[in-house]
Design a protein around this motif. Structure first.
Motif, short mmCIF file in Angstrom:
data_model
loop_
_atom_site.label_atom_id
_atom_site.label_comp_id
_atom_site.label_asym_id
_atom_site.label_seq_id
_atom_site.Cartn_x
_atom_site.Cartn_y
_atom_site.Cartn_z
N THR A 97 41.79 16.20 0.11
CA THR A 97 41.71 16.55 1.53
C THR A 97 42.00 15.33 2.38
N ILE A 98 42.95 15.46 3.28
CA ILE A 98 43.26 14.38 4.21
C ILE A 98 42.60 14.69 5.55
N SER A 99 42.07 13.66 6.18
CA SER A 99 41.41 13.83 7.48
C SER A 99 41.55 12.55 8.27
N ARG A 100 41.18 12.62 9.57
CA ARG A 100 41.24 11.39 10.37
C ARG A 100 40.06 11.34 11.32
N ASP A 101 39.71 10.12 11.67
CA ASP A 101 38.64 9.87 12.62
C ASP A 101 39.28 9.11 13.78
N ASN A 102 39.50 9.82 14.88
CA ASN A 102 40.20 9.20 16.00
C ASN A 102 39.45 8.00 16.56
N ALA A 103 38.14 8.11 16.61
CA ALA A 103 37.34 7.03 17.19
C ALA A 103 37.45 5.75 16.37
N LYS A 104 37.61 5.90 15.08
CA LYS A 104 37.68 4.74 14.19
C LYS A 104 39.11 4.36 13.85
N ASN A 105 40.08 5.16 14.34
CA ASN A 105 41.49 4.91 14.00
C ASN A 105 41.69 4.82 12.49
N THR A 106 41.06 5.73 11.79
CA THR A 106 41.06 5.68 10.32
C THR A 106 41.43 7.04 9.76
N VAL A 107 42.24 7.01 8.72
CA VAL A 107 42.63 8.21 7.99
C VAL A 107 41.99 8.15 6.59
N TYR A 108 41.57 9.28 6.11
CA TYR A 108 40.88 9.34 4.83
C TYR A 108 41.64 10.26 3.86
N LEU A 109 41.46 10.00 2.58
CA LEU A 109 41.94 10.90 1.54
C LEU A 109 40.78 11.11 0.57
N GLN A 110 40.16 12.27 0.68
CA GLN A 110 39.09 12.64 -0.25
C GLN A 110 39.73 13.25 -1.49
N MET A 111 39.45 12.65 -2.64
CA MET A 111 40.06 13.09 -3.88
C MET A 111 38.98 13.58 -4.83
N ASN A 112 39.00 14.86 -5.14
CA ASN A 112 38.04 15.47 -6.05
C ASN A 112 38.73 15.95 -7.31
N SER A 113 37.95 16.22 -8.33
CA SER A 113 38.48 16.74 -9.60
C SER A 113 39.65 15.89 -10.09
N LEU A 114 39.46 14.60 -10.07
CA LEU A 114 40.55 13.69 -10.43
C LEU A 114 40.97 13.85 -11.88
N LYS A 115 42.27 13.67 -12.10
CA LYS A 115 42.86 13.79 -13.43
C LYS A 115 43.52 12.46 -13.80
N PRO A 116 43.69 12.20 -15.08
CA PRO A 116 44.38 10.96 -15.49
C PRO A 116 45.76 10.82 -14.85
N GLU A 117 46.44 11.92 -14.63
CA GLU A 117 47.77 11.86 -14.01
C GLU A 117 47.73 11.50 -12.53
N ASP A 118 46.54 11.40 -11.94
CA ASP A 118 46.42 10.93 -10.56
C ASP A 118 46.41 9.40 -10.50
N THR A 119 46.39 8.75 -11.65
CA THR A 119 46.39 7.29 -11.70
C THR A 119 47.65 6.73 -11.07
N ALA A 120 47.47 5.86 -10.07
CA ALA A 120 48.61 5.30 -9.34
C ALA A 120 48.09 4.31 -8.29
N VAL A 121 49.01 3.59 -7.69
CA VAL A 121 48.70 2.85 -6.47
C VAL A 121 48.91 3.80 -5.31
N TYR A 122 47.93 3.92 -4.45
CA TYR A 122 47.99 4.84 -3.32
C TYR A 122 48.27 4.03 -2.05
N TYR A 123 49.25 4.53 -1.29
CA TYR A 123 49.68 3.86 -0.07
C TYR A 123 49.47 4.75 1.15
#
Length: 123
Positions: free
Chosen positions: A69-95
């Motif tokens: 789930t991607i979300s943002r907090d305007n007050a903090k000028n921050t974007v989030y990526l909530q990652m659940n049920s992670l799998k080995p194939e999700d292994t990577a550098v995230y940008y």
């Protein structure tokens, strides 16, 4: 100077969760789309998710729909990526990246990039 600074990566077991953060600074991003991409060793950088800073419309890669789930907090000028049920194939550098125009799926359309944060999912 525009800066996108990611944090929150780490090592997690399969089935676990992580939340990535992207702190944006240096300009007004209200007209931008913020995206998350990932790159595994030996593979091309691929689209994960995106959100319009204004309005909050979201898009996801099929491989992460229902888990991330991607979300943002305007007050903090921050974007989030909530990652659940992670799998080995999700292994990577995230940008984290920001773009003003063009397709959300193409890396070439993004104007600004963070340095990346490593996510490793063990089986």
């Amino acid at each position: 100077q525009v800066q996108l600074v990611e944090s929150g990566g780490g090592l997690v077991q399969a089935g676990g969760s992580l939340r990535l953060s992207c702190a944006a600074s240096g300009r007004t991003f209200s007209s931008y789309v913020m995206g998350w991409f990932r790159q595994a060793p030996g593979k091309e950088r691929e689209f994960v998710a995106a959100i319009k800073w204004s309005g909050g419309n979201t898009n996801y890669a099929d491989s992460v729909k229902g888990r991330f789930t991607i979300s943002r907090d305007n007050a903090k000028n921050t974007v989030y990526l909530q990652m659940n049920s992670l799998k080995p194939e999700d292994t990577a550098v995230y940008y984290c990246a920001a773009k003003y125009s063009g397709s959300i799926y193409l890396t070439s359309n993004y104007d600004y990039w963070g340095q990346g944060t490593q996510v490793t999912v063990s089986s």
